[in-house]
Design a protein around this motif. Structure first.
Motif, PDB file in Angstrom:
ATOM      1  N   ILE A 225       0.851  -1.138  -0.174  1.00  0.00           N
ATOM      2  CA  ILE A 225       0.241  -0.074  -0.065  1.00  0.00           C
ATOM      3  C   ILE A 225       0.945   1.258  -0.027  1.00  0.00           C
ATOM      4  O   ILE A 225       0.621   2.357  -0.774  1.00  0.00           O
ATOM      5  N   CYS A 226       1.761   1.096   0.847  1.00  0.00           N
ATOM      6  CA  CYS A 226       2.719   2.425   0.820  1.00  0.00           C
ATOM      7  C   CYS A 226       3.295   2.614  -0.583  1.00  0.00           C
ATOM      8  O   CYS A 226       3.468   3.735  -0.964  1.00  0.00           O
ATOM      9  N   LEU A 227       3.674   1.567  -1.087  1.00  0.00           N
ATOM     10  CA  LEU A 227       4.202   1.543  -2.609  1.00  0.00           C
ATOM     11  C   LEU A 227       3.206   2.231  -3.619  1.00  0.00           C
ATOM     12  O   LEU A 227       3.649   3.215  -4.310  1.00  0.00           O
ATOM     13  N   ALA A 228       1.984   1.897  -3.490  1.00  0.00           N
ATOM     14  CA  ALA A 228       0.891   2.403  -4.096  1.00  0.00           C
ATOM     15  C   ALA A 228       0.690   3.855  -4.041  1.00  0.00           C
ATOM     16  O   ALA A 228       0.545   4.485  -4.837  1.00  0.00           O
ATOM     17  N   ILE A 229       0.817   4.379  -2.643  1.00  0.00           N
ATOM     18  CA  ILE A 229       0.770   5.702  -2.170  1.00  0.00           C
ATOM     19  C   ILE A 229       1.865   6.555  -2.788  1.00  0.00           C
ATOM     20  O   ILE A 229       1.459   7.572  -3.338  1.00  0.00           O
ATOM     21  N   ARG A 230       3.026   6.114  -2.865  1.00  0.00           N
ATOM     22  CA  ARG A 230       4.162   6.682  -3.328  1.00  0.00           C
ATOM     23  C   ARG A 230       3.719   6.983  -4.772  1.00  0.00           C
ATOM     24  O   ARG A 230       4.337   7.912  -5.515  1.00  0.00           O
ATOM     25  N   VAL A 231       3.404   6.003  -5.558  1.00  0.00           N
ATOM     26  CA  VAL A 231       2.926   6.238  -6.829  1.00  0.00           C
ATOM     27  C   VAL A 231       2.073   7.109  -7.250  1.00  0.00           C
ATOM     28  O   VAL A 231       2.093   7.959  -8.063  1.00  0.00           O
ATOM     29  N   VAL A 232       1.095   7.122  -6.271  1.00  0.00           N
ATOM     30  CA  VAL A 232      -0.175   8.168  -6.492  1.00  0.00           C
ATOM     31  C   VAL A 232       0.327   9.707  -6.156  1.00  0.00           C
ATOM     32  O   VAL A 232       0.048  10.513  -6.918  1.00  0.00           O
ATOM     33  N   LYS A 233       1.189   9.607  -5.212  1.00  0.00           N
ATOM     34  CA  LYS A 233       1.649  10.913  -4.798  1.00  0.00           C
ATOM     35  C   LYS A 233       2.389  11.655  -5.935  1.00  0.00           C
ATOM     36  O   LYS A 233       2.597  12.797  -6.123  1.00  0.00           O
TER      37      LYS A 233
ATOM     38  N   VAL B 283     -12.977   8.816   8.056  1.00  0.00           N
ATOM     39  CA  VAL B 283     -11.614   9.518   8.784  1.00  0.00           C
ATOM     40  C   VAL B 283     -11.962  10.180  10.040  1.00  0.00           C
ATOM     41  O   VAL B 283     -12.812  10.881  10.071  1.00  0.00           O
ATOM     42  N   SER B 284     -11.396   9.739  10.912  1.00  0.00           N
ATOM     43  CA  SER B 284     -11.502  10.554  12.527  1.00  0.00           C
ATOM     44  C   SER B 284     -10.466  11.349  12.685  1.00  0.00           C
ATOM     45  O   SER B 284      -9.189  11.254  12.210  1.00  0.00           O
ATOM     46  N   GLY B 285     -10.693  12.169  13.647  1.00  0.00           N
ATOM     47  CA  GLY B 285      -9.531  13.093  13.882  1.00  0.00           C
ATOM     48  C   GLY B 285      -9.369  14.480  13.037  1.00  0.00           C
ATOM     49  O   GLY B 285      -8.406  14.579  12.816  1.00  0.00           O
TER      50      GLY B 285
ATOM     51  N   VAL C 155      -8.601   7.255  -6.116  1.00  0.00           N
ATOM     52  CA  VAL C 155      -7.751   6.356  -5.372  1.00  0.00           C
ATOM     53  C   VAL C 155      -8.033   6.988  -3.845  1.00  0.00           C
ATOM     54  O   VAL C 155      -7.724   6.013  -2.999  1.00  0.00           O
ATOM     55  N   ILE C 156      -7.647   8.094  -3.591  1.00  0.00           N
ATOM     56  CA  ILE C 156      -7.873   8.737  -2.253  1.00  0.00           C
ATOM     57  C   ILE C 156      -9.064   8.080  -1.705  1.00  0.00           C
ATOM     58  O   ILE C 156      -8.840   7.704  -0.575  1.00  0.00           O
ATOM     59  N   GLY C 157     -10.326   8.132  -2.245  1.00  0.00           N
ATOM     60  CA  GLY C 157     -11.451   7.831  -1.815  1.00  0.00           C
ATOM     61  C   GLY C 157     -11.320   6.384  -1.377  1.00  0.00           C
ATOM     62  O   GLY C 157     -11.999   5.823  -0.609  1.00  0.00           O
ATOM     63  N   GLN C 158     -10.869   5.538  -2.285  1.00  0.00           N
ATOM     64  CA  GLN C 158     -10.574   4.044  -2.266  1.00  0.00           C
ATOM     65  C   GLN C 158      -9.771   3.705  -1.002  1.00  0.00           C
ATOM     66  O   GLN C 158      -9.922   2.860  -0.282  1.00  0.00           O
ATOM     67  N   LEU C 159      -8.920   4.314  -0.930  1.00  0.00           N
ATOM     68  CA  LEU C 159      -7.865   4.236   0.173  1.00  0.00           C
ATOM     69  C   LEU C 159      -8.454   4.507   1.679  1.00  0.00           C
ATOM     70  O   LEU C 159      -8.272   3.696   2.492  1.00  0.00           O
TER      71      LEU C 159
ATOM     72  N   GLN D 138      -7.232   5.127   6.361  1.00  0.00           N
ATOM     73  CA  GLN D 138      -7.385   6.459   6.409  1.00  0.00           C
ATOM     74  C   GLN D 138      -6.401   7.107   7.232  1.00  0.00           C
ATOM     75  O   GLN D 138      -6.106   8.504   6.800  1.00  0.00           O
ATOM     76  N   ASP D 139      -5.376   6.455   7.934  1.00  0.00           N
ATOM     77  CA  ASP D 139      -4.244   7.121   8.552  1.00  0.00           C
ATOM     78  C   ASP D 139      -3.455   7.680   7.240  1.00  0.00           C
ATOM     79  O   ASP D 139      -2.483   8.750   7.562  1.00  0.00           O
ATOM     80  N   ARG D 140      -3.313   6.951   6.072  1.00  0.00           N
ATOM     81  CA  ARG D 140      -2.235   7.205   5.033  1.00  0.00           C
ATOM     82  C   ARG D 140      -2.676   8.486   4.442  1.00  0.00           C
ATOM     83  O   ARG D 140      -1.826   8.877   3.332  1.00  0.00           O
ATOM     84  N   ILE D 141      -4.052   9.025   4.614  1.00  0.00           N
ATOM     85  CA  ILE D 141      -4.296  10.140   3.648  1.00  0.00           C
ATOM     86  C   ILE D 141      -4.581  11.288   4.412  1.00  0.00           C
ATOM     87  O   ILE D 141      -4.984  12.488   4.008  1.00  0.00           O
TER      88      ILE D 141
END
Length: 1725
Positions: free
Chosen positions: A463-471, A552-554, A488-492, A498-501
């Protein structure tokens, strides 16, 4: 050779060909051939060896097949479905086969072997055979074997177009046979399936079908079949054959899979999956390595499709799987070909998913190729392909399968991600480094799919690799990349990351929200495509926000503030819904988090502080509560905009209730859920704007109540006032804003501040803007609910201020470029006053309604230029004021003082409107105002009501319908009609009774009968509306007046056939209402069947077919007819007749159709009303121009005549003469209907005959009409017309006797002058001249008789009548009876068939009281008595009885005719003469005893003469002598006729005499002898001749043969003969009876004084002859002096012949006196 041996042989061949490749192959093939030859006979030999078929069955089958062939040809020619004859023929053959299957099957097989059989016939035979095979029953093995051989040969022949059809049906036949004869069929197919020898394609096709239909039976042969087919692969070079093998392999593999799943059901040796896989792998390899490279796309497609089932068997094998991976590059290479990518991707997915399942990943060395090829498909979902000739013929491949291919590719990447996640992400990263949009979008799509896959092996590093690709794409501003990134953000967030976005993701979403909103609110019209793209981005952003806020909380305070301010500031309202939802979610999550935190800290949830007070300590910045509430309330007025923002905003209000207004929080907790429920129960298509706004206003009012006593409402009013400029005009939001402002101001406590806000509103309003003007008016009205004095003061203050600028009328905030118009402000002020009246409190209204409200309205209208806008405003004001007054419950005796003033103004306005055009809604509004005014006291009088109705109807009804393309005028037109309906309804409410209804209909009648379609339509629709109101209001309370129902129906009934559809439908509605009303008032039956029939009629009236319309109208009349009583029927018909000619032909036809229908159904019951109905029709008939309408009216008359003939006949006959043209048409119509014309002729004859029969007392109403006096001349004219115009083919033979008899009776009574006819008096009233000559009783009667005789088609009879002058005789009274007799005689001869009826009629006439009738009838009877008819018809007795009476009458003619008729009995019934001899003799003798009249006496003697001929001597009795005596008495009568009749009668007596009367008659002869001898010289030739004949008949009574011989001589002349006879007689008498001779002389001398000269001559001559023959003895006894004196006196006779004869006799006397004997005796002196 058995099948097991063949199986072994095939295995040998297989292994020899594959393993050894030795020359033994040829030997085995030869052995196979010999085996086949042994097991199969030549077809021709089979034909010869067939046992003889039953000729009957074969012939039947052949004939039925011929029928099927002809049926197929018909089907082809007609292009229709299957021919029923073909199907029936097939069924017959099949049914025949159920009893004789073998015989029928052999017959069909024999038909198949016929040379040059057609394709269709072959197909038909095979189809029938298949049906026979499927039947239960055993078939002969020999026949089955023949069929297998023939079908096998058929399917292996050269496959052309027709041959392919034959092969296919033959193949299906073999498959059907395999169910019960599998071994035989399999043997035949395997016989033609040889290794290394390419078989026919249908052999393989049939094997595949057999495998599919007989799984377990086929399995033992599956191995050898696959092995043999494998040997053919190299030989199959044609594309078609390869396709067939691929398709067969697909079937074989699927069969094997089914077999493996059901191994427990198999009874054959089990073959494992690995064994099958080992057999299939070589074929798979050959397919992929060789055939897949083929350039033919169809072959490629066949190969690819066959690979899937093959892989299902191969992939589970661990030993073969790695080898299968080796062929993946070959499959990937096909992406670059022209084959559809979907099929390749499906195979790849199958392999990849199996690799994941079996945990045997594909080789890593192939990953890059797989990644690249699949990614290429994603980023280019429509790869370029060269369409194949057939595969791509229907549509391009990328259009058919691109979406499915993308789905398959995603599944492939998910499988790859499960096996090689790191490698895949590296590949994605490398792709994202490219700048192409398509590559990036495709990669992001795949990443989203990978993230969405619920795979535990997807570790956090992946997932981190995928987020890196998206960024790497966050800086990309291209539309598609932004959308893909947001997704992609919504799917994450959805997948739990949630913490990753929280950082980069939320920031990116916020930026996109702001950016897209800005672009959408500042868009340009020329960039439409960009707007669409931004809308897409915005929508995806909203979806993402919704996902984030719900998961997403907080959430940071910055994101909250940004979203909250977005609501207050954005003009792009489409984003409000998701933002509100997101804010609500955030607030709720925050509250929930704080509650959890508080619980963990063990804080009390029920302390002194409200639980929610601490929830807002997380630094939420809110706008002013009044501002936020005002904003949300206004936006919620359109709750379904922006994907349902109303619910979202209500939920937000509820969540933030403690922050906005803590005092309202509890109330909102209760009411907001109710509002949400309302919105949830409705949609944007079902909700009601007004109801929703009412709920919001109520919510607002309830909320403001919670703040009572504070300035909260005033601050809210200011916020609402400030927002007015924020919304466009018009808009729902701004409209609600005005309304909310009015309610809010009404609750304000500080009147001066309210006045300030109101004045500010008045001054800043643009009165030229209709929406703003109406909004301000509404605001003032709502404000007046609680601030009426304040509002009136503000309006008064405003009016005073504008008076200062009366010249310019440019006042207040002159920021607008356009100054206010005087009329615009005045119209606004008028409506404001009326709106104040509408909304203010009822108690306050009664105080202010007359003054100042209504007074101000009248003042502003009267002081203006009264343009259209002002008129409309004035009418609106009147309506609102009247509505306000009506809404007051306790009006009691309130009298609206301004009512008549307002009415006068309104009526003047309506009259001023043009009646032919419509340009404004002024008249509509004026009529609405009158409608409302009519309900207020003082009420209008009846005259005023009628005047208002008339003016209003005239104002609207003449308006021309607008054009279809002018919608505005159409709306005005519809509104005007509706207003008129409402006004008429209101006015009619004051007079809801039958009289009021009649007056209303009277006002509409001239418009209903208008020649203009539009006027008729509007009038009829108005009639319908008012009729409905009347029915609903009155019902059964007040009954209609007698006849009113019929006249109302008669007015509208013809309109059911109007040319205008809407007029027809309206008239139908009126009729339905009237019928319902009448049924309810009379409690008559009105069942569902009648309602259904009326509904069907109504449906038919909507069409355009004129015939259907008239038929429907007639059916309506039939349904309605039974609801009418007789009086209503009369009024209906009278009304229908009155309106004939008022409109067009169609209406006239409808009228007469209704008349005809009612008369058909009710004519029997209308006995009392016939005269009225007939009078109504006859009055209208002369003015009807159209022939068809006249004809239908006449048919109505005839229908009445059918049931009430006497009444109709009397009415028609009482019309003036000569017959008017319309009456002539009536009788002509009667003549056309021959049976009815006959009936009418009977009636007409009855009228004439009634004059000759005793007048009877009437026992019924029909008798009264029948016995009513009518003029005979009219009747005769009618009879003449009917006889003349009736069908000439109808000879009227059955009516002939009655007609002739009746006309004769009329002739007999028509000898008097015509002046006594009442018709003449009527004629003189109308015309100045006299009746035409041809119109008199005699001429009309004779003409009628002439026409009647011409109808007999007896030219001879007609000619005879003319030749003998019968008609001339009948015209003269002197010859009338003679003409009657002659006519009767001719009729007796020519019309034999109807003599009985004539006889009956004559007999009736003889019994008449009218003398002329009796005389004429007796004259006819004279002729009838001379014919056997009376005797034959057993009418003789009554006839004789009537003649007996006639013979006793005083009238000479009647006595003569009666005697003549009695005498004619001897001619007509001679056998009956003896029976009636007493009566006959008595009546005849009576005529002789009293010879008062010569004709009577002569007729009596003639009758006696006829009668005596039929009597015998003994029949006469004493009458004989009496007759003789009376007869002799007439010998010397002065009447020649009497003498003639007497001589004839005496001759008849002579003939009658026999022995018993001979002596008596001899004496009578002696007494009559001298007269007889003398009258032989009678001056009447007939008498002389008769006398001579009688005398000679009496000679034999002397008994002297010498005398008889002397009487027989006829050699000399009559005089000489008589002289000789006399001389002879005298000489014989001298000798035998000298005394008699002496007496004869004395008697003779008495005749010398006769009055007849010839008798005197004859007497002188006879005296001379006697004296010559007398003896001396008797001469001496003579008184010679006396004799001489007598003779000498004759010398003075005037006749010279007398003188001569006297002289001769005197000479003889002198000679006798000198006779010697006398001298010797002393002589005589």
């Amino acid at each position: 050779m058995c099948i097991r041996q063949r199986t072994g042989l095939f295995l040998v061949v297989y292994f020899c060909s594959i393993q050894e490749r030795t020359p033994r192959k040829e030997e085995v093939e030869e052995e196979m051939t010999e085996a086949a030859a042994d097991s199969n006979e030549d077809p021709s030999e089979e034909m010869e060896d067939l046992k003889p078929l039953e000729q009957g069955t074969f012939q039947q089958v052949t004939n039925l097949l011929n029928i099927m062939d002809s049926g197929s040809a018909k089907t082809d020619a007609a292009g229709a479905g299957p021919d029923m004859r073909k199907t029936l023929a097939s069924v017959i053959i099949t049914e025949k086969a159920t009893t004789e299957p073998s015989v029928v099957m052999n017959a069909l097989i024999h038909c198949l072997q016929v040379p040059e059989i057609s394709t269709q016939r072959t197909v038909n035979i095979y189809n029938i055979l298949q049906e026979i095979i499927q039947q239960e029953g055993e078939l002969e093995e020999q026949g089955v074997q023949r069929l297998v051989t023939i079908a096998s040969k058929e399917m292996r022949q050269t496959l052309e177009v027709e041959g392919y059809v034959k092969a296919e049906v033959a193949s299906d036949t073999l498959v059907a046979l395999s169910r019960n004869h599998f071994s035989m069929v399999m043997y035949e197919l395997q016989h033609h399936l040889k290794p290394l020898n390419l078989t026919d394609e249908f052999v393989i096709i049939t094997l595949a079908k057999l495998a599919n239909g007989n799984v377990f039976e086929f399995m033992p042969y599956m191995g050898i079949t696959l092995a043999t087919i494998f040997t053919m692969l190299r030989l199959a070079t044609e594309a078609k054959m390869r396709q067939v093998i691929c398709s067969a392999m697909e079937t074989f593999c699927e069969t094997v899979q089914f077999y493996l799943k059901h191994l427990e059901d198999s009874v054959y040796p089990v073959m494992t999956e690995d064994q099958f896989a080992m057999k299939l792998f070589p074929m798979y390899r050959y397919f992929v390595t060789v055939w897949l490279r083929n350039h033919n796309p169809e072959v490629k497609l066949g190969v690819i499709k066959s690979l899937k089932p093959m892989l299902n068997l191969l992939l589970p094998n661990d030993d073969l799987r790695d080898q299968l991976y080796d062929y993946i590059p070959l499959l990937l290479a096909e992406y670059r070909g022209n084959l559809e990518a979907l099929f390749i991707t499906q195979v790849l997915r199958q392999i990849l998913e199996m690799s994941v399942t079996t945990n045997t990943p594909v080789p890593q060395m192939q990953l890059h190729t797989i990644f690249t090829e699949l990614h290429t498909q994603v980023r280019s979902p429509h790869p370029p392909c060269t369409p194949a000739p057939q595969v791509c013929a229907r549509a391009p491949a990328h259009q058919r399968y691109s979406s499915q291919n993308l789905t398959e590719i995603i599944h492939c990447f998910i499988a790859l991600a499960r096996s090689y996640p790191k490698e895949l992400m590296k590949f994605f990263l490398s792709q994202m480094e490219m700048s192409k949009e398509a590559i990036r979008v495709g990669t992001l799509t795949l990443i989203r799919a990978v993230v969405s896959a619920d795979e535990p092996r997807m570790n956090i590093r992946t997932i981190c690799l995928a987020i890196r690709v998206v960024k790497n794409t966050l800086c990309d501003t291209r539309f598609k990349v932004r959308v893909a990134t947001l997704r992609v953000i919504g799917q994450l967030a959805l997948s739990g990351y949630q913490d990753r976005i929280k950082g980069w993701g939320l920031k990116y979403v916020s930026v996109q929200l702001t950016l897209s909103t800005y672009k959408l609110t500042n868009h340009r019209e020329s960039f439409y495509q960009r707007d669409l793209e931004e809308k897409m981005v915005h929508k995806v952003t909203m979806d993402t926000v919704k996902i984030i806020t719900s998961s997403v909380s907080g959430m940071t305070n910055e994101f909250w503030v940004r979203l909250l301010c977005y609501i207050m500031e954005t003009d792009y309202t489409e984003a409000l819904t998701p933002i509100c939802i997101s804010l609500t979610n955030l607030a709720e999550r925050q509250v929930h988090a704080e509650d959890v935190e508080a619980g963990m800290a063990h804080k009390s949830r029920h302390g002194g502080q409200h639980p929610g007070t601490s929830r807002w300590d997380w630094a939420v910045d809110l706008p002013a509560p009044q501002k936020l509430l005002a904003r949300l309330l206004v936006l919620m007025s359109s709750p379904y905009k922006g994907e349902g923002r109303g619910i979202a905003m209500l939920n937000l209000l509820r969540t933030l209730s403690q922050s906005i207004a803590p005092s309202m929080a509890d109330m909102w907790e209760l009411e907001i859920p109710l509002l949400v429920k309302y919105l949830e129960e409705h949609t944007e298509f079902t909700w009601n704007q007004k109801a929703w706004e009412d709920k919001l206003i109520q919510f607002l009012r309830n909320s403001l109540k919670k703040t009572r006593g504070s300035n909260w409402s005033l601050r809210l009013s200011k916020e609402l006032n400030n927002q007015i400029e924020s919304f466009d005009s018009p808009s729902l939001e701004k409209g609600f804003l005005y309304r909310a402002l009015g309610f809010t101001l009404a609750t304000g406590l500080e009147a001066d501040k309210v006045e300030g806000l109101l004045l500010e509103l008045l001054y800043k309003t643009d009165y030229g803007n209709d929406f703003d003007r109406e909004g301000v008016i509404l605001c003032f009205g709502l404000c007046a609910r609680g601030q009426v004095k304040t509002v009136l003061n503000v309006l008064h203050d405003f009016e005073e201020r504008i008076q200062e600028s009366e010249q310019s009328w440019q006042i207040g905030a002159w920021q607008k470029d356009q100054p206010w118009r005087r009329e615009t402000v005045k119209s606004a002020l008028m409506v404001m006053y009326s709106c104040v009246a509408l909304y203010c409190h009822p108690q306050m209204l009664l105080t202010h309604v007359d003054n100042p409200i209504t007074a101000k309205i009248i003042h502003h209208y009267s002081s203006s230029c009264q343009d259209i806008c002002l008129k409309m405003a004035f009418m609106k004001s009147v309506v609102q004021v009247t509505n306000a007054i009506k809404n007051i419950k306790d009006l009691e005796d309130f009298q609206f003082a301004q009512k008549m003033t307002l009415t006068g103004i309104i009526m003047a306005t309506i009259k001023a409107e043009a009646t032919d055009s419509l340009v404004s809604p002024v008249r509509t509004m004026a009529m609405e105002a009158l409608s409302h005014l009519s309900n207020l006291k003082p009420f209008y009088s009846t005259e005023e009501n009628n005047e208002l109705m008339d003016i209003s109807i005239r104002s609207v009804i003449s308006l021309q319908p607008p054009a279809e393309d002018n919608e505005s005028i159409q709306t005005l037109y519809a509104n005007a009609k509706h207003a008129l309906e409402q006004l008429m309804e209101s006015l009619m409410q004051r007079q809801l009774d039958p009289k009021g209804l009649q007056e209303m209909v009277h006002l509409l009648e001239k418009w209903i009968l208008s020649e203009k379609e539009g006027e008729r339509e509007k009038a009829m629709k108005l009639h319908l509306h008012l009729m409905q109101i009347y029915v609903q209001s009155i019902g059964v309370c007040i009954h209609l007046k007698l006849g009113q129902f019929g006249s109302l129906v008669g007015l509208v009934a013809p309109c059911t056939c109007d040319s205008h559809r809407r007029t027809r439908m309206a008239s139908m509605g009126v009729l339905s209402g009237l019928l319902d009303l009448h049924a309810s008032q009379t409690c008559s039956s009105w069942g569902p069947s009648k309602e259904l029939e009326l509904a069907k009629c109504k449906e038919d009236l909507q069409g355009l077919d004129v015939e259907k319309i008239f038929s429907a109208s007639s059916r309506i009349a039939k349904v309605a007819c039974m609801q009418f009583n007789c009086d209503e029927v009369v009024s209906l018909i009278r009304k229908l007749c009155e309106n004939i000619g008022a409109l067009d032909l169609q209406h006239d036809k409808a009228s007469v159709t209704w008349i005809g229908t009612f008369l058909q159904m009710r004519a029997k019951e209308l006995e009392d009303k016939v005269d009225e109905i007939l009078g109504a029709i006859l009055v209208q008939l002369p003015v009807v121009d159209h022939l068809e309408v006249r004809r239908l009216l006449i048919e109505g008359i005839l229908l009445l005549a059918h049931y009430h003939q006497e009444t109709v006949l009397t009415s028609l006959l009482r019309q003036p003469l000569p017959m008017e043209s319309h009456l002539t048409e009536v009788w002509l119509a009667v003549a056309e209907n021959v049976p009815f014309a006959r009936t009418m002729l009977h009636g007409l004859m009855g009228r004439l005959q009634s004059r000759f029969t005793p007048r009877a007392n009437a026992t019924s109403k029909a008798d009264i009409w029948r016995l009513a006096a009518v003029d005979p001349l009219m009747t005769l004219c009618t009879i003449h017309l009917l006889i003349q115009k009736m069908d000439m083919d109808d000879k009227l033979l059955d009516l002939f006797p009655d007609l002739v008899y009746t006309l004769l009776l009329q002739l007999s009574s028509s000898q008097g002058p015509e002046a006594v006819s009442p018709v003449l008096k009527t004629w003189r009233l109308v015309h100045t001249g006299t009746l035409p000559e041809e119109i008199n009783l005699q001429r009309i009667t004779i003409k009628s008789m002439q026409l009647l005789f011409r109808r007999l088609n007896n030219e001879q009879l007609v000619h005879t009548l003319e030749e003998q002058g019968v008609w001339a005789l009948l015209q003269s009274s002197s010859t009338f009876l003679r003409g009657v007799g002659l006519l009767a005689r001719l009729c007796m001869r020519s019309v034999e068939g109807y003599r009985q009826r004539l006889s009956e009629l004559v007999l009736r006439g003889m019994d008449s009281d009218v003398l002329s009738c009796r005389i004429s009838s007796t004259a006819v009877c004279v002729e009838f008595m001379s014919d056997p008819v009376l005797y034959q018809e057993k009418l003789l007795k009554p006839t004789v009885w009537m003649l007996e009476k006639g013979a006793d009458q005083e009238d000479e003619a009647l006595r003569v005719l009666s005697l003549r008729a009695l005498g004619n009995m001897a001619l007509g019934a001679p056998k009956k003469v003896r029976q009636y001899r007493k009566l006959l003799l008595e009546k005849c003798l009576d005529s002789l005893r009293e010879p008062v009249n010569t004709s009577v006496t002569s007729e009596g003697m003639e009758a006696l003469a006829k009668i005596l001929a039929e009597l015998r001597e003994g029949d006469m009795g004493s009458s004989f002598g009496i007759i003789c005596e009376h007869c002799r008495a007439f010998f010397d009568n002065e009447s020649e006729l009497l003498r003639l009749k007497a001589f004839v009668l005496f001759g008849k007596l002579a003939k009658v005499v026999r022995s018993s009367k001979k002596h008596f008659f001899k004496e009578e002869v002696r007494r009559a002898w001298i007269p007889l001898m003398l009258h032989c010289q009678d001056p009447c030739p007939d008498a002389a001749q008769a006398c001579m004949a009688t005398m000679f008949q009496c000679v034999h009574f002397w008994g002297w043969k010498a005398l008889e011989s002397s009487s027989g001589r006829r050699d000399s002349s009559a005089a000489d003969e008589m002289t000789v006879f006399q001389t002879t007689l005298c000489s014989i008498l001298t000798q035998k009876k000298p005394a008699v001779l002496y007496s004869f002389l004395l008697e003779t001398m008495t005749y010398v004084n006769s009055n007849l000269p010839r008798i005197r001559i004859s007497a002188c001559n006879l005296a001379g002859i006697i004296m010559k023959q007398m003896s001396a003895h008797h001469l001496r006894k003579l008184d010679f002096p006396t004799l001489r004196n007598s003779l000498q006196e004759l010398q003075l006779d005037l006749d010279p012949g007398v003188r001569k004869a006297a002289l001769e006799t005197l000479k003889i006397l002198d000679t006798c006196s000198q006779h010697p004997l006398l001298a010797s005796s002393g002589g005589l002196c």
